[in-house]
Design an enzyme around this catalytic site. Structure first.
Site, PDB file in Angstrom:
ATOM      1  N   GLY A   6       5.964  27.660   9.327  1.00 11.45           N
ATOM      2  CA  GLY A   6       5.915  27.290   7.918  1.00 11.45           C
ATOM      3  C   GLY A   6       4.607  26.623   7.522  1.00 11.45           C
ATOM      4  CG  ASN A  50      10.686  18.663   3.329  1.00 11.27           C
ATOM      5  OD1 ASN A  50      10.192  18.665   2.204  1.00 11.27           O
ATOM      6  ND2 ASN A  50      10.196  17.952   4.313  1.00 11.27           N
ATOM      7  CD  GLN A  99      14.407  22.333   4.826  1.00  6.69           C
ATOM      8  OE1 GLN A  99      15.585  22.481   5.175  1.00  6.69           O
ATOM      9  NE2 GLN A  99      13.498  21.783   5.622  1.00  6.69           N
ATOM     10  CB  CYS A 111       6.209  16.904   9.468  1.00  2.00           C
ATOM     11  SG  CYS A 111       6.757  18.588   9.791  1.00  2.00           S
TER      12      CYS A 111
END
Lengths: 400, 400
Positions: A79, A159, A193, A339
């Site tokens: 992604g 997300n 997502q 992340c």
């Protein structure tokens, strides 16, 4: 604390927005391409043609789920690469048309930091603010357009807080606005997502570029795709060999690509049932936690959100302490994006929807899958309801 | 044609420079990280810490083979990404120091096309020519340096003709030259063809950046690494999350990373024996083909070449016809880089060492591994010796 219903071998996993396990059927589909049909898909001999055929087939399968053509699918390493490539690829290709792009304040960092890289290279970027519910208004995006805008990037679903953006309506507004000026503006959506939860048909969404990451829907890590609508100007930024019709260089990750295609088809096939099952668990989690924990605040719109996303803040609670307690109770959850989990910064998404720094630091994200059970949901509610007051009283004791 | 010694299930694979199968021990090491220890390595809970620990361990293992620190290893999606990141990452980070970089005419396209992207962004690039034997002279690189040079990129061994570049000597010259001017110049080497064949110690080579790709040494496709010496200015170009100490964003590909580390250690451990076995086969292939096929020309220096690389040209023979004949005889070989196999362009490497276009179109690359056998070598020599005159006589008949 309630008795955990899992044993050592089994965590109650409620962080599916971060990543998911590779499903058995995906693992099985990948298997032959590691050591048997291992040929370089770009080579000419028969051994390599097995790999080439598998990749061609995977491309068609992914395209079908997206309502796209195979030739519009570019396989990537995930992604992040897809998001980076969408922004840089279109902005650089259209540099002579204009140096302005539009995105939002609540995008994933893969979009936001790519936008910042473009700023370093001389581009202008407008970051549209969402409303307090975490929704980006189509009018706000349309208002940000300038004659020199070449690209708009708005994520399909957030997300962290799970809010679903009106991408189709945004695309319509942007196209209408651009057409008035006799121009075109490319529209990208980070749909990482989306699979298994939302419709991701590129024509329904009206987008020119769309990013996916396989490990979010029971595919393998290290592979993703970028849909690029035919005719969209695109300057590749991972460069070298002529793979992916000269749009993304690098030896094809055959097992990863095959695995992603199987995972994407499975996610799409299971979507109606899975979404309904997840939404029921989501709503029970939100209701249960809100009812039993004083001051619970739901982050993001209650209805226009991913069927599997819960994101709540608890005033006076450091997320870290809560997550640690949940982990000890056998529950894997997060405060937001994996992340940035190690970062000390409060969530940019929560700040953008008006949360204070302390509220932004007190968030809990639970993201379920259809594989979670009602029993697990009950246990998680019980555990949160027990932990939050404990943490509050400890924090209160420290302060006094 | 000689009787093939393989059956349907077994190709004689002599294209190890293009890719290699995942070894059983690598596949076994990867296995637990697909569906069991699948946690997102950046998450905080225990399930994720299994993945984090595996990645930390893999990082240390890779670092040891390179004589580096774990903190200097950045995991990527492969050799192409590593090469791109090395060039763009250093050039962009050091833009204020200067806008010139030096590379060579025989680099992989992952380096050459990254250099072209830098040219588009306003940088100057010098492409140093090799000599007729395919070796880049250290003096030639030193002469290309300017006060505004920030980076030199010279590959360790060429992927097409196998020539080994005097990287250590080049690094010494560059450092000495830069030191005279009171400056520093970062030195990158694409060492993708190195593991298992050559020493790849970063201090012995004297490099600041070094690229590897796992699938070239029996690791999985879709994963590689970039060594970045501590203190080297580097502007990440795959951006988003804070993974890899903020040098490469994207969810960590745990199985791929684990697999690469096991493959790299195995390649290094097997190197002395494997290199000797390969060199014997290489020399027998070169001698046998040269002796039995009129006009065979060896491309690249005979001694300063990878132990497993054969690259020969046959005047009057289209490589495509020869490769097809070899494929029918059960032999997987190539004319050069797999990354450009589908391209109609003659090899830029062969042109750079002075081959005519027709000679450049008549090349055969055979790249062996220690798993090839003497019997296979004999069969390949016999087959080439039988096919080349046939193709020549058919071409002659068409012309007359």
């Amino acid at each position: 604390m309630p008795e955990p219903i899992m044993n050592d071998a089994r965590t109650i996993y409620m962080d599916h927005a971060a990543t998911t396990p590779v499903s058995p059927r995906v693992a099985e589909a990948m298997q032959p391409y590691f050591a048997e049909r291992f040929g370089n898909a770009s080579s000419m001999y028969r051994l390599a043609q097995d790999a080439r055929a598998a990749i061609d087939d995977a491309r068609e399968r992914c395209a079908r789920v997206l309502g796209a053509r195979g030739s519009e699918i570019v396989f990537t390493s995930g992604g992040t690469e897809s998001d980076n490539a969408a922004l840089l690829g279109v902005a650089l290709a259209r540099r002579s048309d204009g140096n302005h792009i539009v995105t939002t304040q609540i995008e994933h960092h893969a979009v936001l930091h790519a936008a910042e890289l473009l700023e370093e290279l001389g581009f202008d970027v407008t970051y549209v603010a969402p409303d307090r519910d975490g929704i980006v208004a189509p009018e706000a995006v349309a208002e940000a357009l300038r004659p020199e805008t070449t690209l708009v990037s708005v994520m399909l679903a957030n997300n962290e807080i799970g809010t679903i953006q009106p991408v189709a309506e945004i695309a319509r507004r942007v196209r209408a606005h651009a057409a008035e000026g006799g121009r075109t503006v490319a529209i990208h959506t980070d749909a990482v997502q989306g699979p298994g939860a939302l419709e991701i048909d590129v024509d329904v969404l009206g987008v020119d570029l769309l990013s996916l990451s396989a490990h979010k829907f029971n595919g393998p890590k290290g592979v993703g795709l970028l849909y690029i609508r035919r005719g969209t100007p695109f300057r590749p930024t991972q460069v070298g060999g002529a793979q992916e019709r000269d749009r993304r260089a690098g030896t094809e990750n055959t097992p990863g690509i095959v695995g992603m295609s199987v995972a994407l088809e499975a996610a799409e096939a299971a979507r109606p049932e899975a979404a309904a099952a997840c939404a029921a668990m989501r709503d029970r989690l939100i209701a249960g936690i809100t009812e039993r924990v004083d001051g619970t605040r739901l982050n993001g719109d209650a209805r226009r959100r991913l069927p599997n996303n819960v994101n709540v803040s608890f005033p006076g609670v450091e997320a870290e302490a809560l997550l640690m307690g949940l982990d000890l109770a056998g529950i894997a959850a997060s405060s937001g994006s994996a992340c940035t989990a190690a970062s000390l910064e409060p969530s940019h998404v929560l700040l953008a929807i008006g949360a204070s720094e302390s509220m932004a630091r007190s968030s809990l994200r639970l993201s379920v899958s259809a594989g979670n059970t009602e029993e697990e949901v009950g246990y998680v509610i019980d555990t949160v309801a027990e932990l939050v007051p404990k943490i509050r009283s400890m924090a209160g004791a420290r302060r006094s």
